[in-house]
Structure formats: structure tokens, C-alpha cells
Scaffold this motif. Structure first.
Motif, short mmCIF file in Angstrom:
data_model
loop_
_atom_site.label_atom_id
_atom_site.label_comp_id
_atom_site.label_asym_id
_atom_site.label_seq_id
_atom_site.Cartn_x
_atom_site.Cartn_y
_atom_site.Cartn_z
N PRO A 79 -4.63 13.18 -9.07
CA PRO A 79 -5.73 13.72 -8.27
C PRO A 79 -6.64 12.68 -7.62
O PRO A 79 -6.75 12.62 -6.41
N VAL A 80 -7.28 11.84 -8.39
CA VAL A 80 -8.26 10.90 -7.82
C VAL A 80 -7.56 9.65 -7.28
O VAL A 80 -7.78 9.25 -6.12
N LEU A 81 -6.70 9.04 -8.07
CA LEU A 81 -6.01 7.83 -7.65
C LEU A 81 -5.10 8.10 -6.45
O LEU A 81 -5.02 7.28 -5.52
N GLY A 82 -4.45 9.25 -6.45
CA GLY A 82 -3.59 9.61 -5.32
C GLY A 82 -4.37 9.75 -4.03
O GLY A 82 -3.95 9.25 -2.99
N LEU A 83 -5.51 10.40 -4.09
CA LEU A 83 -6.35 10.56 -2.91
C LEU A 83 -6.83 9.20 -2.41
O LEU A 83 -6.82 8.92 -1.21
N PHE A 84 -7.25 8.33 -3.35
CA PHE A 84 -7.69 7.00 -2.97
C PHE A 84 -6.60 6.26 -2.20
O PHE A 84 -6.83 5.74 -1.10
N TRP A 85 -5.37 6.21 -2.75
CA TRP A 85 -4.29 5.48 -2.09
C TRP A 85 -3.88 6.12 -0.78
O TRP A 85 -3.53 5.42 0.18
N LYS A 86 -3.94 7.44 -0.68
CA LYS A 86 -3.62 8.11 0.59
C LYS A 86 -4.62 7.74 1.68
O LYS A 86 -4.24 7.52 2.84
N LEU A 87 -5.89 7.63 1.32
CA LEU A 87 -6.91 7.22 2.29
C LEU A 87 -6.71 5.76 2.71
O LEU A 87 -6.85 5.42 3.90
N ILE A 101 0.84 -1.21 0.00
CA ILE A 101 0.00 0.00 0.00
C ILE A 101 0.87 1.26 0.00
O ILE A 101 0.59 2.22 -0.72
N LEU A 102 1.94 1.25 0.77
CA LEU A 102 2.86 2.39 0.79
C LEU A 102 3.43 2.66 -0.60
O LEU A 102 3.45 3.80 -1.07
N ARG A 103 3.90 1.61 -1.27
CA ARG A 103 4.50 1.79 -2.60
C ARG A 103 3.45 2.25 -3.63
O ARG A 103 3.76 3.07 -4.49
N LYS A 104 2.23 1.74 -3.53
CA LYS A 104 1.16 2.20 -4.43
C LYS A 104 0.88 3.69 -4.19
O LYS A 104 0.69 4.45 -5.14
N THR A 105 0.87 4.10 -2.93
CA THR A 105 0.63 5.50 -2.60
C THR A 105 1.77 6.37 -3.12
O THR A 105 1.53 7.45 -3.65
N GLN A 106 3.01 5.89 -2.97
CA GLN A 106 4.14 6.65 -3.48
C GLN A 106 4.07 6.78 -5.00
O GLN A 106 4.38 7.84 -5.55
N LYS A 107 3.65 5.73 -5.66
CA LYS A 107 3.58 5.72 -7.13
C LYS A 107 2.49 6.65 -7.66
O LYS A 107 2.67 7.36 -8.64
N HIS A 108 1.33 6.64 -7.00
CA HIS A 108 0.17 7.36 -7.52
C HIS A 108 -0.16 8.64 -6.75
O HIS A 108 -1.17 9.29 -7.03
#
Length: 183
Positions: free
Chosen positions: A48-56, A37-44
Motif C-alpha cells: 500500500p504505502v511503499l507501492g504508491l511511493f515507488w509508483k509516484l 526505479i522500474l525494478r523497485k516499483t515492480q518489486k514493491h
């Protein structure tokens, strides 16, 4: 074939290159799940939308698993969390390649004095349970920081640090058999 950062992180656990499906199967392990999950958040993170999703999603699992590791933290490939449990890493900390971090570790900021700042951790560093590393210091490559050590000073490469206050012992084989399956 070029491997993804997630594949390189997961390689450290088993020494096997895994497909996306095999990686998902390994996500039953909280440590690996959080790294995924950390790596997905760093990648995205900047989308705007995908980044917010992974941060949540990351925030949910930070609370669930007790890992305070933020997507802003620079972490080299081959990152390995040894055990599930509380962990605090300042978001400005830099961590090199093939590093192992155990539970209870704090990589923190010092707010005043000549060592004001956050640590920079080199490559192939093994940090044992409940170690505390604080301040604008550098930890060299091939360093083992023993459990319960307190480090607020620079540590040269090829060393072992033990104790509170920490004592440095030179050792060319500091992380031998501690850092496995390097990428």
C-alpha cells in the motif's frame, strides 16, 4: 550467492557484479537510474504505502526521461536500455531475458485484425533505434531488429529483421557481439 534482479540488469552494462552502493553510484546514468526505479516499483507495487511511493517516483522519471515503461510490463532479467531517449512499451508486452532496447523504439498494440494484441519478445533480442514492433506477434530468441525497422509479423528465432516493411534473414549469430554480459 543469489543476485537481485537489479544487480542482473546492472551487470549487463559493465559485466561486473555490483554492490548496492556501487549500483547507486551508477544511477547517474539516466538509463540505469530508470531501470533501478522500474525494478523497485515492480518489486514493491502491491504494497500500500511503499507501492504508491515507488509508483509516484516512477511516474516522475517516466516524464523526465521520456520512457513509457510501466511496472505491469513483464521484463526478464538482464534488461538493458542502450540510450537515453523516448521509448514506448505497451504495459501488456512481455520481454524476455537479456534484451537490449535502443531509443525511439515502440512496442505497441494493434487494435484490430488477425494480429490484434501486443508483442511477446523472446530472450536475447536486440532492438535498434526507432524500430516499431506492433501487434499480437512473437519475436523469437536471438533476434536482431535493425534500426528503423517496422515489424508486424512473427519473427522466428535466430533471425535478423531489416527495413520497412521488415525482411527476415536467418542468422544463427544474429545478436553475437550485440548482447554482451548475459545473465
Amino acid at each position: 550467492m543469489g543476485y537481485t534482479q537489479i544487480q542482473k540488469d546492472f551487470y549487463r552494462e559493465s559485466g561486473k557484479w555490483l554492490s548496492s552502493f556501487e549500483i547507486w553510484k551508477k544511477c547517474i546514468n539516466p538509463n540505469l537510474h530508470f531501470i533501478y526505479i522500474l525494478r523497485k516499483t515492480q518489486k514493491h507495487g502491491r504494497k500500500p504505502v511503499l507501492g504508491l511511493f515507488w509508483k509516484l517516483v516512477l511516474r516522475h522519471y517516466q516524464i523526465k526521461y521520456g520512457y513509457q515503461i510501466y511496472p505491469e510490463t513483464e521484463i526478464g532479467e538482464g534488461f538493458y536500455l542502450g540510450h537515453w531517449g523516448s521509448l514506448v512499451i505497451n504495459p501488456k508486452t512481455k520481454i524476455g531475458r537479456n534484451c537490449n532496447i535502443a531509443q525511439g523504439v515502440i512496442l505497441g498494440q494493434q487494435n484490430r485484425g488477425k494480429l490484434q494484441g501486443v508483442p511477446v519478445i523472446g530472450d536475447e533480442v536486440w532492438i535498434g533505434a526507432n524500430a516499431v514492433i506492433v501487434g499480437g506477434i512473437s519475436i523469437g530468441n536471438n533476434v536482431l531488429i535493425a534500426p528503423n525497422s517496422y515489424v508486424n509479423f512473427d519473427v522466428p528465432a535466430n533471425s535478423v529483421v531489416v527495413g520497412n516493411p521488415g525482411v527476415i534473414s536467418p542468422n544463427e549469430r544474429a545478436t553475437e557481439a550485440y548482447i554482451n554480459h548475459k545473465v
